[in-house]
Scaffold this motif. Sequence first.
Motif, PDB file in Angstrom:
ATOM      1  N   VAL A  16      27.596   1.447  16.693  1.00  0.00           N
ATOM      2  CA  VAL A  16      26.507   1.877  15.808  1.00  0.00           C
ATOM      3  C   VAL A  16      25.385   2.524  16.610  1.00  0.00           C
ATOM      4  N   GLN A  17      25.027   1.909  17.723  1.00  0.00           N
ATOM      5  CA  GLN A  17      23.952   2.459  18.559  1.00  0.00           C
ATOM      6  C   GLN A  17      24.315   3.818  19.145  1.00  0.00           C
ATOM      7  N   ASN A  18      25.612   4.035  19.335  1.00  0.00           N
ATOM      8  CA  ASN A  18      26.084   5.339  19.828  1.00  0.00           C
ATOM      9  C   ASN A  18      26.392   6.308  18.686  1.00  0.00           C
ATOM     10  N   ARG A  19      26.022   5.897  17.464  1.00  0.00           N
ATOM     11  CA  ARG A  19      26.133   6.730  16.264  1.00  0.00           C
ATOM     12  C   ARG A  19      27.583   7.124  15.945  1.00  0.00           C
ATOM     13  N   ARG A  20      28.503   6.184  16.142  1.00  0.00           N
ATOM     14  CA  ARG A  20      29.896   6.423  15.762  1.00  0.00           C
ATOM     15  C   ARG A  20      30.105   5.832  14.369  1.00  0.00           C
ATOM     16  N   PHE A  21      29.667   6.588  13.374  1.00  0.00           N
ATOM     17  CA  PHE A  21      29.710   6.128  11.989  1.00  0.00           C
ATOM     18  C   PHE A  21      31.047   6.547  11.351  1.00  0.00           C
ATOM     19  N   ASN A  22      32.088   5.817  11.668  1.00  0.00           N
ATOM     20  CA  ASN A  22      33.408   6.186  11.175  1.00  0.00           C
ATOM     21  C   ASN A  22      34.187   4.959  10.707  1.00  0.00           C
ATOM     22  N   THR A  23      35.384   5.202  10.232  1.00  0.00           N
ATOM     23  CA  THR A  23      36.227   4.128   9.709  1.00  0.00           C
ATOM     24  C   THR A  23      36.576   3.107  10.789  1.00  0.00           C
ATOM     25  N   ALA A  24      36.792   3.570  12.009  1.00  0.00           N
ATOM     26  CA  ALA A  24      37.132   2.665  13.106  1.00  0.00           C
ATOM     27  C   ALA A  24      36.020   1.644  13.341  1.00  0.00           C
ATOM     28  N   THR A  25      34.780   2.084  13.253  1.00  0.00           N
ATOM     29  CA  THR A  25      33.648   1.175  13.438  1.00  0.00           C
ATOM     30  C   THR A  25      33.593   0.146  12.321  1.00  0.00           C
ATOM     31  N   LEU A  26      33.868   0.572  11.098  1.00  0.00           N
ATOM     32  CA  LEU A  26      33.898  -0.364   9.982  1.00  0.00           C
ATOM     33  C   LEU A  26      35.039  -1.370  10.127  1.00  0.00           C
ATOM     34  N   GLN A  27      36.139  -0.953  10.696  1.00  0.00           N
ATOM     35  CA  GLN A  27      37.256  -1.872  10.929  1.00  0.00           C
ATOM     36  C   GLN A  27      36.888  -2.932  11.962  1.00  0.00           C
ATOM     37  N   ILE A  28      36.100  -2.547  12.950  1.00  0.00           N
ATOM     38  CA  ILE A  28      35.608  -3.527  13.926  1.00  0.00           C
ATOM     39  C   ILE A  28      34.732  -4.558  13.221  1.00  0.00           C
ATOM     40  N   LEU A  29      33.880  -4.076  12.321  1.00  0.00           N
ATOM     41  CA  LEU A  29      33.010  -4.975  11.558  1.00  0.00           C
ATOM     42  C   LEU A  29      33.838  -5.941  10.715  1.00  0.00           C
ATOM     43  N   ALA A  58      16.616   3.760  11.788  1.00  0.00           N
ATOM     44  CA  ALA A  58      16.548   4.697  12.913  1.00  0.00           C
ATOM     45  C   ALA A  58      17.457   5.905  12.679  1.00  0.00           C
ATOM     46  N   ALA A  59      18.686   5.639  12.229  1.00  0.00           N
ATOM     47  CA  ALA A  59      19.660   6.719  12.027  1.00  0.00           C
ATOM     48  C   ALA A  59      19.224   7.663  10.917  1.00  0.00           C
ATOM     49  N   LEU A  60      18.713   7.119   9.816  1.00  0.00           N
ATOM     50  CA  LEU A  60      18.290   7.967   8.697  1.00  0.00           C
ATOM     51  C   LEU A  60      17.063   8.794   9.069  1.00  0.00           C
ATOM     52  N   GLY A  61      16.235   8.250   9.948  1.00  0.00           N
ATOM     53  CA  GLY A  61      15.094   9.031  10.427  1.00  0.00           C
ATOM     54  C   GLY A  61      15.523  10.193  11.303  1.00  0.00           C
ATOM     55  N   GLU A  62      16.595   9.994  12.029  1.00  0.00           N
ATOM     56  CA  GLU A  62      17.090  11.029  12.935  1.00  0.00           C
ATOM     57  C   GLU A  62      17.751  12.206  12.213  1.00  0.00           C
ATOM     58  N   ILE A  63      18.239  11.965  10.993  1.00  0.00           N
ATOM     59  CA  ILE A  63      18.995  13.016  10.297  1.00  0.00           C
ATOM     60  C   ILE A  63      18.177  13.691   9.193  1.00  0.00           C
ATOM     61  N   SER A  64      16.859  13.522   9.227  1.00  0.00           N
ATOM     62  CA  SER A  64      16.023  14.064   8.154  1.00  0.00           C
ATOM     63  C   SER A  64      16.191  15.577   7.989  1.00  0.00           C
ATOM     64  N   GLY A  65      16.470  16.271   9.087  1.00  0.00           N
ATOM     65  CA  GLY A  65      16.609  17.719   9.001  1.00  0.00           C
ATOM     66  C   GLY A  65      18.044  18.205   8.932  1.00  0.00           C
ATOM     67  N   LYS A  66      18.986  17.286   8.816  1.00  0.00           N
ATOM     68  CA  LYS A  66      20.403  17.658   8.802  1.00  0.00           C
ATOM     69  C   LYS A  66      20.854  18.116   7.413  1.00  0.00           C
ATOM     70  N   ALA A  67      22.081  18.631   7.351  1.00  0.00           N
ATOM     71  CA  ALA A  67      22.655  19.090   6.075  1.00  0.00           C
ATOM     72  C   ALA A  67      22.898  17.897   5.156  1.00  0.00           C
ATOM     73  N   THR A  68      22.907  18.177   3.862  1.00  0.00           N
ATOM     74  CA  THR A  68      23.076  17.124   2.869  1.00  0.00           C
ATOM     75  C   THR A  68      24.386  16.374   3.043  1.00  0.00           C
ATOM     76  N   ASP A  69      25.454  17.080   3.315  1.00  0.00           N
ATOM     77  CA  ASP A  69      26.759  16.427   3.497  1.00  0.00           C
ATOM     78  C   ASP A  69      26.715  15.418   4.643  1.00  0.00           C
ATOM     79  N   HIS A  70      26.046  15.800   5.711  1.00  0.00           N
ATOM     80  CA  HIS A  70      25.944  14.906   6.865  1.00  0.00           C
ATOM     81  C   HIS A  70      25.124  13.664   6.503  1.00  0.00           C
ATOM     82  N   LYS A  71      24.030  13.870   5.793  1.00  0.00           N
ATOM     83  CA  LYS A  71      23.194  12.738   5.367  1.00  0.00           C
ATOM     84  C   LYS A  71      23.989  11.779   4.488  1.00  0.00           C
TER      85      LYS A  71
END
Length: 242
Positions: A16-29, A58-71
């Motif tokens: 999470v801290q390395n911003r790996r927001f994917n299915t693999a990370t959720l499987q670890i959880l 923290a993550a949502l603050g970092e993506i304020s200027g990103k594309a909607t799909d990414h958000k």
Amino acid sequence: MAEAMAERVALFASQVQNRRFNTATLQILEAVLVTKDVPSLLETRSALRDLLRSQAMAALGEISGKATDHKLYIVEFFVRAFALVGDVESCLVLKYEALVLRESKYLKDHDLEVAYEEWITFAKDSLDNGFYTIAAKGFENAILCIQSNINLDPGTAADHTINKIKGPRDMATRLIASHSVQTESAEYLQRKATRVYQNCSLSSVTRKYVASSMFRYGIKKRNIQKLYHSRGLNRDVGGPYT
């Protein structure tokens, strides 16, 4: 077992801290939360909720200027993660943010349009879990969604659907007011209880003070009476010159 769980928690936190927001990370959880040790699980869930809340902000603050799909992708990750750790409130808050974000952008991308059924599902989930304010907003948004997309005529199916939505919306609104009244009542009773305790303490001190004063006065009066009585006896025995 404890060491293995600690390692999985550390691995999930690192992902999470390395911003790996994917299915693999959720499987670890999910793997972290598979344990028969209930006390350990409760403690781990609490720690994971705190971690996810801080990282989500923290993550949502970092993506304020990103594309909607990414958000939306990041928000969906945290929605699923909060659901896994049992943080219903955070899960619903982020679901609401995702729906609002989609509504604000769908004119440019019709694939993002929010169906009124989505708002109803969200509102019912919020109502069932006791989050009445966002439930009322969800039902109201469902109504607005129908009204903005359908030309209503009295007696139409759309009109009937809106009337059905108004029932739970009004219930949520009443529960908001009731909850506010209950909160105010609880605060009033707490203040009253505090005042009663203070008054009781004061009157108790006063009663002790009065009783003590009366006791001392009684002793003093008795000593004076004994003195007068003694002098009277001496006068009787020895005459005026004694």
